[in-house]
Design a protein around this motif. Structure first.
Motif: not given
Ligand code: SF4
Ligand code: SF4
Lengths: 315, 234
Positions: B104-109, B111-114, B130-132, B147-154, B163-165
């Motif tokens: 799931s989204c790793q909630q990066c401090k 965060a590349p997605c942001v 929280i990244v939302t 951009a998300c290195p965790y492939d956690a977005r869809f 969307d992300n967790c």
């Molecule tokens: S969506 Fe990906 S890059 Fe953005 S905070 Fe979550 S894990 Fe990190």
């Protein structure tokens, strides 16, 4: 605890950016490359008239950037949300900066095209209304050209920055990508404008402008090849992730696109057509068009390769 | 990563100098070092997870996601499930221990997605960090997904936006509740709390337990921690 845990699945399936984005990168590169070359020649040779090459480049840059925008919009999950990119900004985002550049660049290319095609437009009675506008715009032609030259190069570079910000793809996340995209944009943009200048505006194959362009072609191509070589070597000699991404150059279908499309058609094609054939053939119109088409095809393959192979080899 | 920082700085200069339309109220870079703010973390204990998947269902219902879609998936890493090949040894029938991992989204401090989102739709909540998502701003360009290195977005197929967790920020946290998946887990495999609060259970747990973060090399500083199964001889 290295390697005790990791995951390979992700929530998004497939690749995030499919072919329309590659086509967009291609069009944006051609647009910026063609216009930058034409204006550069205009300044360099202190031209004041509308040369055939300038006219051709103006048309090409406006048409390709418009088509590129269309690709970009159609690739959004919902094209009706497009206005949001124009209304909300995030200056940390390369895309947002690109949008700002494009909102200035696109109208300017339209104006440049109007000025360049003044004589042609005058011949069409229905477009009489445009004439006073063109007259007014002429007063600020020079500053607009300077501006659009900078913007054209920025647009080429920005397409490289845009994708190089994707950190998990070693092929894409390289700092030479913007430079590569400028070089290949210029070579394909100049090639397509040259072809249009000769076919539509009856430019002489061996005119002064054409000679100048022809002389610049090889150094630019060499620079392009160097940039690709740099990316490949840095992957080959890089860390494990980079090394695994290097496989993109020798396995899978995208490796074929690279070797046949980029190297074969894009580089070897024009070289062979110009240096391995008889002088009478290499100076003919056939060879001219063939090598132009090669340059443009090679560039499209390069964008496809970078985008697809890049996204397929993630770390 | 210095290359990226350089590039960003360069782009900023480029952007600033080529500004024709200066958009007001653009977001500035997030600097978050103040310890007063909460830092929400989630710990996934692989030793306790049985792979029942109820967390997924809870997520789906709570966050009104399309049928069967959740903001997380369970990846089976090893162990036979009847009729399926084991991802670890490749056999149909094996004695590998079953191992699951939460994706799931790793909630990066960091965060590349942001950073990449052109509209600020993918953003950091001011109060909680929280990244939302601000769904009303998302243009669906999918830049954040790449951009998300965790492939956690869809892309949420119903709303057409990304969307992300977000730890149930708007559905549970705002009501003072724990995220839906944490509430649902019958085996206590998920622990959630504020790591900046020294008295919270998570901070105590993280002090005594070894935990790992996934792909720390990207420098994104994920807030999700994993307690892996570590057994000799597997
Ligand atoms: S969506 Fe990906 S890059 Fe953005 S905070 Fe979550 S894990 Fe990190
Ligand atoms: S898809 Fe939406 S959230 Fe993601 S980067 Fe584009 S606008 Fe931002």
């Amino acid at each position: 605890m290295d390697g005790t845990i990791d995951f390979t699945m992700g929530l998004s399936q497939g690749i995030a950016w499919p072919w329309p984005i590659a086509v967009y990168l291609f069009f944006a590169g051609i647009s910026g490359g063609a216009l930058a070359t034409a204006i550069f020649i205009r300044f360099y040779k202190k031209q004041t008239e509308n040369t055939a090459f300038y006219k051709a480049a103006a048309i090409i840059s406006f048409v390709t950037i418009s088509l590129g925008m269309l690709c970009l919009v159609l690739d959004l999950t919902n094209p009706l949300f497009f206005w949001r990119i124009l209304v909300y900004y995030n200056l940390n985002s390369v895309m947002s900066i690109g949008v700002i550049a494009l909102t200035a660049y696109i109208p300017l290319t339209a104006i440049i095209a109007l000025l360049a095609l003044e004589d042609e437009l005058r011949a069409i009675p229905a477009l009489k209304v445009l004439m006073p506008v063109i007259e007014k715009l002429k007063a600020v032609r020079k500053p607009m050209e300077v501006m659009v030259l900078i913007l054209a190069l920025s647009v080429c570079a920005y397409t490289g920055f845009l994708i190089s910000a994707l950190i998990r793809f070693p092929i894409i996340n390289t700092s030479v990508l913007p430079a590569l995209f400028i070089a290949s944009g210029i070579s394909a943009g100049a090639a397509s404008a040259k072809m249009l200048a000769v076919s539509l505006f009856k430019e002489d194959l061996h005119s002064q402008d054409m000679k100048l362009l022809h002389g610049a072609e090889w150094p630019i191509m060499f620079a392009e090849a160097m940039f690709i070589f740099m990316i490949a070597t840095s992957l080959m000699t890089g860390n494990a992730g980079a090394q695994s991404a290097f496989a993109a150059f020798h396995t899978g279908e995208w490796a074929n696109v690279f070797w046949f499309g980029v190297i074969g058609i894009g580089f070897a094609g024009p070289l062979l057509l110009n240096f391995a054939t008889s002088k009478s053939f290499s100076h003919s119109a056939k060879a001219f068009y063939a090598s132009g088409v090669c340059a443009v095809t090679g560039m499209m393959c390069l964008r496809l390769f970078i985008l697809y192979a890049g996204q397929n080899f993630a770390i | 990563m210095s290359e990226n920082i350089e590039r960003r700085r360069f782009l900023k200069c480029l952007g600033a100098s080529s500004l024709i339309i200066a958009p007001l109220g653009c977001s500035s870079i997030e600097e978050e070092s103040d310890a007063n703010k909460p830092h929400y973390v989630m710990v996934f204990d692989q030793n306790k997870c049985t792979g029942c998947g109820e967390c997924k269902d809870a997520c789906n219902v709570t966050n009104n996601l399309p049928d069967g879609k959740s903001r997380m998936i369970m990846e089976q890493q090893s162990g036979g499930v009847a009729g399926e090949t084991c991802p670890h040894c490749g056999k149909k029938n094996c004695d590998c221990e079953r191992k699951y991992v939460r994706v799931s989204c790793q909630q990066c401090k960091n965060a590349p997605c942001v950073t990449v989102c052109p509209t600020g739709a993918a953003h950091r909540d001011e109060k909680t960090g929280i990244v939302t998502m601000d769904a009303s701003k998302c243009a669906g360009c999918k830049y954040c997904i790449g951009a998300c290195p965790y492939d956690a977005r869809f892309i949420n197929k119903e709303t057409d936006v990304a969307d992300n967790c977000d730890f149930c920020l708007n559905t549970k946290l705002s009501k003072g509740e724990l995220p839906a998946c944490v509430q649902q887990c019958r085996y206590d495999a998920l622990i959630f709390g504020d790591a900046n609060d020294p008295t919270s259970y998570v901070s105590k747990l993280l002090r005594v337990k070894d935990s790992v973060r996934i792909k720390p090399g990207f420098g994104t500083e994920p807030s999700l921690r994993y307690i892996p199964i570590v057994k000799l001889g597997v």
